[in-house]
Design a protein around this motif. Sequence first.
Motif, PDB file in Angstrom:
ATOM      1  N   VAL A  34       0.834  -1.199   0.000  1.00  0.00           N
ATOM      2  CA  VAL A  34       0.000   0.000   0.000  1.00  0.00           C
ATOM      3  C   VAL A  34       0.872   1.253   0.000  1.00  0.00           C
ATOM      4  CG1 VAL A  34      -1.896  -1.149   1.222  1.00  0.00           C
ATOM      5  CG2 VAL A  34      -0.146   0.073   2.542  1.00  0.00           C
ATOM      6  N   VAL A  35       0.260   2.368  -0.410  1.00  0.00           N
ATOM      7  CA  VAL A  35       0.914   3.678  -0.399  1.00  0.00           C
ATOM      8  C   VAL A  35       0.236   4.524   0.678  1.00  0.00           C
ATOM      9  CG1 VAL A  35       1.527   5.718  -1.744  1.00  0.00           C
ATOM     10  CG2 VAL A  35       1.326   3.486  -2.881  1.00  0.00           C
ATOM     11  N   ILE A  36       1.005   4.983   1.651  1.00  0.00           N
ATOM     12  CA  ILE A  36       0.442   5.757   2.767  1.00  0.00           C
ATOM     13  C   ILE A  36      -0.080   7.096   2.267  1.00  0.00           C
ATOM     14  CG2 ILE A  36       0.989   6.950   4.917  1.00  0.00           C
ATOM     15  CD1 ILE A  36       2.927   4.642   5.530  1.00  0.00           C
ATOM     16  N   ASP A  80      -3.392   4.912  13.057  1.00  0.00           N
ATOM     17  CA  ASP A  80      -2.033   5.276  12.665  1.00  0.00           C
ATOM     18  C   ASP A  80      -1.928   5.693  11.200  1.00  0.00           C
ATOM     19  OD1 ASP A  80      -0.853   4.914  15.158  1.00  0.00           O
ATOM     20  OD2 ASP A  80      -0.436   2.795  14.809  1.00  0.00           O
ATOM     21  N   TYR A  81      -2.471   4.861  10.305  1.00  0.00           N
ATOM     22  CA  TYR A  81      -2.298   5.124   8.877  1.00  0.00           C
ATOM     23  C   TYR A  81      -3.564   4.818   8.076  1.00  0.00           C
ATOM     24  CZ  TYR A  81       2.809   5.121   9.633  1.00  0.00           C
ATOM     25  OH  TYR A  81       4.088   5.390  10.051  1.00  0.00           O
ATOM     26  N   ARG A  82      -3.735   5.586   6.991  1.00  0.00           N
ATOM     27  CA  ARG A  82      -4.685   5.227   5.936  1.00  0.00           C
ATOM     28  C   ARG A  82      -3.888   5.172   4.641  1.00  0.00           C
ATOM     29  NH1 ARG A  82      -9.849   8.874   4.224  1.00  0.00           N
ATOM     30  NH2 ARG A  82      -8.236  10.118   3.187  1.00  0.00           N
ATOM     31  N   ALA A  83      -4.149   4.145   3.822  1.00  0.00           N
ATOM     32  CA  ALA A  83      -3.358   3.959   2.609  1.00  0.00           C
ATOM     33  C   ALA A  83      -4.235   3.469   1.470  1.00  0.00           C
ATOM     34  CB  ALA A  83      -2.235   2.951   2.875  1.00  0.00           C
ATOM     35  N   MET A 101      -3.396  -0.751  -7.847  1.00  0.00           N
ATOM     36  CA  MET A 101      -4.685  -0.391  -8.449  1.00  0.00           C
ATOM     37  C   MET A 101      -5.256   0.951  -7.996  1.00  0.00           C
ATOM     38  SD  MET A 101      -4.911  -2.486  -5.733  1.00  0.00           S
ATOM     39  CE  MET A 101      -4.781  -4.104  -6.491  1.00  0.00           C
ATOM     40  N   GLY A 102      -4.777   1.483  -6.857  1.00  0.00           N
ATOM     41  CA  GLY A 102      -5.384   2.713  -6.354  1.00  0.00           C
ATOM     42  C   GLY A 102      -6.749   2.408  -5.747  1.00  0.00           C
ATOM     43  N   ILE A 103      -7.610   3.420  -5.693  1.00  0.00           N
ATOM     44  CA  ILE A 103      -8.941   3.207  -5.122  1.00  0.00           C
ATOM     45  C   ILE A 103     -10.031   3.640  -6.096  1.00  0.00           C
ATOM     46  CG2 ILE A 103      -8.176   3.434  -2.719  1.00  0.00           C
ATOM     47  CD1 ILE A 103      -9.351   6.279  -2.796  1.00  0.00           C
ATOM     48  N   PHE A 104     -11.151   2.921  -6.034  1.00  0.00           N
ATOM     49  CA  PHE A 104     -12.334   3.261  -6.830  1.00  0.00           C
ATOM     50  C   PHE A 104     -13.501   3.609  -5.922  1.00  0.00           C
ATOM     51  CE2 PHE A 104      -9.827   0.102  -9.181  1.00  0.00           C
ATOM     52  CZ  PHE A 104      -9.492   0.845 -10.301  1.00  0.00           C
ATOM     53  N   TYR A 126      -9.925   1.905   0.875  1.00  0.00           N
ATOM     54  CA  TYR A 126      -8.862   2.406   1.746  1.00  0.00           C
ATOM     55  C   TYR A 126      -8.452   1.320   2.729  1.00  0.00           C
ATOM     56  CZ  TYR A 126      -9.252   7.322   0.312  1.00  0.00           C
ATOM     57  OH  TYR A 126      -9.232   8.493  -0.389  1.00  0.00           O
ATOM     58  N   VAL A 127      -7.175   1.266   3.047  1.00  0.00           N
ATOM     59  CA  VAL A 127      -6.647   0.304   4.020  1.00  0.00           C
ATOM     60  C   VAL A 127      -6.190   1.078   5.257  1.00  0.00           C
ATOM     61  CG1 VAL A 127      -4.926  -1.478   4.480  1.00  0.00           C
ATOM     62  CG2 VAL A 127      -5.873  -1.223   2.172  1.00  0.00           C
TER      63      VAL A 127
END
Length: 213
Positions: free
Chosen positions: A135-137, A152-155, A160-163, A168-169
Amino acid sequence: MNDIQKNYLVGLILKKVNLLDLEAIKEVNVDNDDYKKNIEMFVEEYAKENAIIADIYNFMQSEEAYYQLETLKVEKIGLYVSVNMQDNYFTIGQTEFIELLQFIECYMREYLPLGSVVKVNKEKLDIVSSKDLIVVIEQRMIHPKGKNYYLDYRAIPYPMGIFTEQMYVYFSVDDIDEIIFEGYSDPENEGYELALKESLIDNDILAITYHKD
């Protein structure tokens, strides 16, 4: 973080000492007029030692009775814990001491900059996938509205990115298995992180890792 930033954070964390029930602590420090000063001394001495704080926190979760270093001894005594730093000492309830350690762990940890790429532990997040979860933070220290904890984080998943919002992770520092790429950071980013932490400390908000339902 440099030493100036760490010292600033220690100063913020010392606010937590004033949130403790000092009158109750005083009752178990009847022969120790300096108990509050010694609690503050513990924070000032060890807050920047991430490994030591983590060890003490793990000790407090264990069945062991003693934790000892050359200049520090922590001993469980019933519902209390005695902390001795050579000639300085204090006694505090185990619950209050654990909360203080959690506060230190939360705010002395260093967060990765935006744009960092990490491999996240799928099992901890209960995600079923045959591939590594990379994932990308995209955000850090997220405080959901109306909640008394932060994430702590959302990524966003790579590549693929997000649709949809559901893609979101969200994950904690402890969920990271590997740092693949560390994003860009400058003094502005570091200042923003300190401001975020100050806001969370002022509102007595801990990471979801320590959240009590």
